[in-house]
Scaffold this active site. Structure first.
Site, mmCIF file in Angstrom:
data_model
loop_
_atom_site.group_PDB
_atom_site.id
_atom_site.type_symbol
_atom_site.label_atom_id
_atom_site.label_comp_id
_atom_site.label_asym_id
_atom_site.label_seq_id
_atom_site.Cartn_x
_atom_site.Cartn_y
_atom_site.Cartn_z
ATOM 1 N N GLY A 1 12.816 3.882 11.924
ATOM 2 C CA GLY A 1 12.433 3.614 10.538
ATOM 3 C C GLY A 1 11.124 2.853 10.451
ATOM 4 N N ASP A 2 10.959 1.840 11.296
ATOM 5 C CA ASP A 2 9.707 1.092 11.332
ATOM 6 C C ASP A 2 8.547 2.011 11.699
ATOM 7 O OD1 ASP A 2 11.111 -1.216 10.776
ATOM 8 O OD2 ASP A 2 11.185 -1.883 12.861
ATOM 9 N N LEU A 3 8.765 2.854 12.700
ATOM 10 C CA LEU A 3 7.687 3.695 13.203
ATOM 11 C C LEU A 3 7.265 4.754 12.190
ATOM 12 C CD1 LEU A 3 9.005 4.158 16.852
ATOM 13 C CD2 LEU A 3 7.110 2.718 16.108
ATOM 14 N N SER B 1 7.796 4.875 8.950
ATOM 15 C CA SER B 1 7.241 4.342 7.706
ATOM 16 C C SER B 1 5.770 4.000 7.899
ATOM 17 C CB SER B 1 8.037 3.126 7.229
ATOM 18 O OG SER B 1 7.987 2.080 8.172
#
Length: 327
Positions: free
Chosen positions: A95-97, A99
């Site tokens: 999710g971090d990557l 986004s």
């Protein structure tokens, strides 16, 4: 940003910046009077990108969010894992990557738009929206057919045979989902009787009966080594490859050929190996990693000087502990 003069410095930077990216909890930038409206009024060409857990609005808009919460709420965990384990997180903070990647695409689009309009704009996404946007075939199965996907383990959710299989000495992945590939596979495994078997006669039939099909194929694959099967399947024109651990990834000749590891000299660590950019650009001819990871405050003076801030002012800000400048 919590000291007198700090927010003024941010505004000074924003006045000359092309892009500002922030990932505070929604409302935080507004509380510091660094909202999009405030900064774009000073610099109409500014592109203002925001990443949050759930978005700036809606019932969860003010909630904090982290990667694994978004993985669970996006449905990603529900389609990842084995039947025995149930929902499983992806092995990296996906999710971090993604986004960050969606934001980069949005910023690029805004920069191109600005060439025509002369104006910047707001770009925003969230961990939740980014992962929902990655559901691809699994999301469309529900939207088009009403099917709620379940964990598919190491096999493709809608195609067969396509997944991970066990050889005598390890596991490997392969795919034979087209009819010509399926026929070649049956001949090669001496399972010719499966070709006309109504359970496997079409791609949809093979999908519906994949548990039985995968068991029959696996019985043959267990008779010989992983590397033998991979070489033979590739020789038949089928996608096939090993399941590596990370050390094996970086020893693979194709990864080496792709220059995915670059070494740079770090002033305190010495020789530092780093992941390179996976994007091939002509300007990367000398490598995609141009500088080592910076020490705290290493580039403060350089960056602020580029913005026209005098050396005396930089020294004053450092003395007041608004900024940190390395020795």
């Amino acid at each position: 940003m919590r000291k007198a003069g700090g927010l003024d410095l941010v505004r000074t930077i924003a006045d000359k910046a092309d892009v500002i990216v922030e990932n505070f909890k929604p409302g935080t930038m507004e509380e510091m009077q660094l909202s999009y409206e405030a900064l774009s009024a000073r610099n109409p060409r500014l592109i203002y990108a925001s990443i949050s857990g759930f978005g700036r609005t809606g019932p969860y808009g003010r909630l904090p969010g982290v990667d694994q919460i978004a993985q669970g709420m996006s449905g990603f965990m529900s389609i990842t894992g084995q039947a025995e384990t149930g929902p499983t997180r992806v092995g990296v903070p996906i999710g971090d990557l993604v986004s960050g990647m969606w934001t980069a695409i949005g910023v690029q689009s805004a920069l191109i738009s600005r060439q025509t309009t002369g104006k910047g704009q707001r770009v925003d996404t969230s961990l939740l929206r980014s992962l929902v946007g990655m559901l691809s075939v699994q999301g469309q199965r529900y939207l088009s057919l009403g099917e709620v996907p379940e964990v598919a383990g190491n096999h493709h959710p809608v195609s067969s045979p396509y997944g991970m299989f066990h050889a005598s000495d390890g596991v490997f992945n392969f795919s034979a989902t087209t009819t010509p590939m399926w026929i070649k596979l049956c001949h090669h495994l001496q399972l010719d009787g499966l070709i006309k078997d109504p359970r496997f006669a079409t791609s949809s039939a093979r999908r519906d009966n994949r548990t039985v099909l995968e068991r029959l194929i696996s019985e043959r694959f267990k008779l010989r080594s992983r590397d033998e099967w991979i070489a033979e399947l590739r020789g038949l024109g089928m996608p096939a490859g090993p399941v590596y651990d990370v050390s094996e990834v970086f020893a693979d000749p194709q990864v080496i050929e792709g220059c995915m590891v670059e070494t740079i000299e770090h002033p305190t660590v010495g020789q530092l190996r780093q992941l390179a950019s996976p994007i091939g650009l002509e300007c990367f001819s000398g490598g995609s990693v141009r500088r080592p990871p910076p020490r705290l405050g290493e580039h403060t003076r350089e960056v602020l000087a580029e913005l026209g801030i005098t050396s005396d002012k930089i020294n004053e800000l450092a003395k007041d502990h608004v900024i940190f400048v390395s020795k």
